[in-house]
Design a protein around this motif. Structure first.
Motif, PDB file in Angstrom:
ATOM      1  N   ASN A  97       0.804  -1.220   0.000  1.00  0.00           N
ATOM      2  CA  ASN A  97       0.000   0.000   0.000  1.00  0.00           C
ATOM      3  C   ASN A  97       0.838   1.272   0.000  1.00  0.00           C
ATOM      4  O   ASN A  97       0.627   2.177  -0.819  1.00  0.00           O
ATOM      5  N   GLU A  98       1.811   1.381   0.924  1.00  0.00           N
ATOM      6  CA  GLU A  98       2.550   2.641   1.082  1.00  0.00           C
ATOM      7  C   GLU A  98       3.381   2.978  -0.154  1.00  0.00           C
ATOM      8  O   GLU A  98       3.393   4.125  -0.621  1.00  0.00           O
ATOM      9  N   LEU A 101       1.187   4.001  -3.039  1.00  0.00           N
ATOM     10  CA  LEU A 101       0.779   5.402  -2.893  1.00  0.00           C
ATOM     11  C   LEU A 101       1.923   6.330  -3.300  1.00  0.00           C
ATOM     12  O   LEU A 101       1.704   7.396  -3.884  1.00  0.00           O
ATOM     13  N   TYR A 105       1.896   9.250  -6.049  1.00  0.00           N
ATOM     14  CA  TYR A 105       2.395  10.605  -5.810  1.00  0.00           C
ATOM     15  C   TYR A 105       3.395  11.004  -6.887  1.00  0.00           C
ATOM     16  O   TYR A 105       3.346  12.129  -7.409  1.00  0.00           O
ATOM     17  N   MET A 153      -5.108   9.548  -4.646  1.00  0.00           N
ATOM     18  CA  MET A 153      -4.773   8.925  -3.372  1.00  0.00           C
ATOM     19  C   MET A 153      -5.859   9.070  -2.328  1.00  0.00           C
ATOM     20  O   MET A 153      -5.821   8.407  -1.296  1.00  0.00           O
ATOM     21  N   GLU A 156      -6.223   9.073   2.067  1.00  0.00           N
ATOM     22  CA  GLU A 156      -5.018   8.449   2.600  1.00  0.00           C
ATOM     23  C   GLU A 156      -3.788   9.272   2.293  1.00  0.00           C
ATOM     24  O   GLU A 156      -2.839   9.306   3.067  1.00  0.00           O
ATOM     25  N   GLY A 157      -3.771   9.906   1.117  1.00  0.00           N
ATOM     26  CA  GLY A 157      -2.593  10.661   0.748  1.00  0.00           C
ATOM     27  C   GLY A 157      -2.689  12.128   1.052  1.00  0.00           C
ATOM     28  O   GLY A 157      -1.732  12.848   0.907  1.00  0.00           O
TER      29      GLY A 157
END
Length: 331
Positions: A97-98, A101, A105, A153, A156-157
């Motif tokens: 997930n991270e 993301l 970005y 995103m 979450e972002g």
């Protein structure tokens, strides 16, 4: 030695050293607070100097080539995000997930300025148009990147509302940039004479942001969350992602009938993402330890794009006058 051609440049080696320093000796407590303030000031100085260095005459000279500029902006702000979303079924299982993301970005960021212009110049492309589109991409990114971050995103972002994020970026990035442009008649000559020394200011600002971001990430358990296998997967993903973008951008340039010089400008302007803008912007958009993880794909992608585009630029530079060269052509 031939092997040295494949080594990262000196600045990238220092960047890696800063990441290692943050891993072994991260800033914490009052030290982290002090570094956060210093980093904010350094980012403001970075964009002030960008504003002071940018020639208005060069921008005006390339501004009339609107068709090429629209294509570059479409590749930067439409093609990249669409690929990031379309490839989620492949990327998410590999990266988690991270880091996924972080790839999103990366897709939302503007293009580079200095390296896109430098590679276009080396490859004998349309230099005035490259200057204009690169500068405009950076300015558009101040407004478009937060919107794309929200769209790609979601919550979450995003840190705060989109308008708040845009306002923070305008205050920290655009205001110093405009101040630099206004100060250019007074300090432009001095900036030009001291460009080599001032480049250290740019690089130092980025190093400060990287150290601060990775310190927070390490304290938050970054390396426990990202094993070596996942880091290698990220490097492979960034390499293949860049290759796909380069092929698509070259195809688009040929499809719309651009000449060789304009295709070169499109290739180097539409396939690159800015670490100089992306890392400071992440510091504004995202909170705490999340920044370190989110900028990791950008740092890896940035180094890969520099190495690959350097090879491509030299390949284009070797072509005889009037010859057409493409990614799949013989040299």
């Amino acid at each position: 030695m031939a092997l040295t051609r494949f080594l990262p440049d000196a600045y990238t080696q220092i960047l890696i050293g800063v990441v290692l320093l943050a891993t072994v000796l991260p800033a914490s407590g009052q030290g982290a607070v002090a570094f956060a303030w210093i980093t904010s000031l350094a980012i403001g100085l970075l964009f002030f100097m960008h504003g002071a260095k940018l020639s208005r005459d060069a921008i005006i000279a390339g501004a009339t080539h609107w068709r090429l500029h629209l294509l570059i902006f479409a590749c930067t702000f439409v093609l990249f995000p669409l690929l990031g979303l379309a490839l989620k079924p492949l990327l998410y299982p590999l990266l988690g997930n991270e880091l996924y993301l972080g790839m999103l970005y990366l897709c939302a960021l503007p293009a580079t300025v200095q390296s896109a212009i430098a590679f276009t110049s080396l490859a004998r492309g349309n230099i005035p148009a490259a200057i204009c589109s690169a500068a405009a991409s950076s300015l558009l990114g101040i407004f478009l990147t937060p919107l794309l971050v929200m769209l790609l995103m979601g919550v979450e972002g995003e840190s705060g509302s989109t308008l708040d994020a845009i306002g923070a970026i305008v205050l920290q990035l655009l205001v110093p940039f405009v101040a630099g442009q206004l100060a250019r008649p007074l300090i432009g000559g001095w900036v030009a004479r001291n460009s080599n020394w001032l480049r250290r200011v740019d690089q130092g600002s980025i190093l400060l942001v990287v150290y601060t971001a990775f310190s927070a990430a390490v304290i938050g358990g970054l390396w426990e969350q990202i094993p070596l296998a996942r880091l290698l997967a990220l490097t492979l993903v960034c390499t293949l992602f860049l290759a796909l973008v380069l092929v698509l951008v070259e195809f688009i340039g040929r499809r719309v009938g651009l000449n060789q010089e304009d295709r070169i400008t499109l290739l180097f302007g539409g396939s690159k993402k800015s670490m100089a803008t992306g890392i400071p912007m992440a510091q504004v958009l995202f909170a705490g330890g999340a920044v370190g993880t989110l900028i990791l794909p950008l740092m890896i992608f940035h180094q890969i794009q520099l190495m690959v585009c350097a090879v491509l630029a030299q390949r284009y530079a070797r072509r005889p006058e009037g010859d057409e060269v493409g990614l799949g052509a013989e040299t």
